[in-house]
Design an enzyme around this catalytic site. Sequence first.
Site, PDB file in Angstrom:
ATOM      1  N   ASP A   1      87.382  18.156 -26.402  1.00 44.25           N
ATOM      2  CA  ASP A   1      87.024  18.519 -24.869  1.00 44.25           C
ATOM      3  C   ASP A   1      86.037  19.401 -24.799  1.00 44.25           C
ATOM      4  OD1 ASP A   1      88.860  18.407 -21.995  1.00 44.25           O
ATOM      5  OD2 ASP A   1      88.077  20.475 -22.339  1.00 44.25           O
TER       6      ASP A   1
ATOM      7  N   ASN B   1      79.082  21.399 -13.971  1.00 45.03           N
ATOM      8  CA  ASN B   1      79.433  20.625 -12.784  1.00 45.03           C
ATOM      9  C   ASN B   1      78.911  21.673 -11.577  1.00 45.03           C
ATOM     10  OD1 ASN B   1      79.429  17.724 -13.506  1.00 45.03           O
ATOM     11  ND2 ASN B   1      81.711  17.878 -13.457  1.00 45.03           N
TER      12      ASN B   1
ATOM     13  N   HIS C   1      76.683  17.423 -10.421  1.00 43.64           N
ATOM     14  CA  HIS C   1      77.418  16.243 -11.365  1.00 43.64           C
ATOM     15  C   HIS C   1      76.365  15.440 -12.028  1.00 43.64           C
ATOM     16  CE1 HIS C   1      81.465  16.784  -9.898  1.00 43.64           C
ATOM     17  NE2 HIS C   1      81.114  17.347  -8.778  1.00 43.64           N
TER      18      HIS C   1
ATOM     19  N   ASP D   1      77.072  14.676 -15.989  1.00 42.35           N
ATOM     20  CA  ASP D   1      76.945  13.088 -16.502  1.00 42.35           C
ATOM     21  C   ASP D   1      76.055  13.200 -17.841  1.00 42.35           C
ATOM     22  OD1 ASP D   1      78.657  12.472 -14.554  1.00 42.35           O
ATOM     23  OD2 ASP D   1      77.188  11.360 -13.312  1.00 42.35           O
TER      24      ASP D   1
ATOM     25  N   GLU E   1      85.819  14.862 -19.155  1.00 42.66           N
ATOM     26  CA  GLU E   1      85.211  15.556 -20.152  1.00 42.66           C
ATOM     27  C   GLU E   1      86.193  15.482 -21.547  1.00 42.66           C
ATOM     28  OE1 GLU E   1      87.604  19.083 -18.681  1.00 42.66           O
ATOM     29  OE2 GLU E   1      86.589  17.191 -17.680  1.00 42.66           O
TER      30      GLU E   1
END
Length: 163
Positions: A40, A48, A53, A57, A83
């Site tokens: 994680d 973010n 975002h 990404d 994630e």
Amino acid sequence: KIISIKKRESLLDSLTGLLNRNAFDSLKSYKSKQVFCFLDIDHFKSINDTYGHDIGDKAIKAFTHCLNENIRKTDLAFRWGGEEFLLILRENINEELDVYLILERIRRCVEAMDLTDIPKFTVSIGYCYHESKTEIQELVKKADLALYESKKTGRNKVTRYKE
């Protein structure tokens, strides 16, 4: 066996190209000598929220590259959601294969990334060994508990599940 393109695409995550949760659910058999690992990205929400975002990404793609560079062809990597990632280390799992070192190498690779438009980030990892006659969902739960322990005790670390 030929799998239709549409069916194959339904098993892949569009952002990372990794297998997705549907692919995990469609797998039928698991050998007894495997290791289930949850990974994680630490504090991903703040990436973010702070950078947007698109940068989030890019961070996920960079993480995926690091993951792919440090696993074997026989291992299975899934984007579990957001994630969070599931890695199944398969084939030749024995005392000579140091699972901790494989996962630590992934953790260090992520920590060392220095990309121009992506803020530095780390990853927390939890893992458990497949035990004979243990249900798959129980293994996933144990790997998730080990991940939670990594997060709870400081993040950016690898933790093995212990009863």
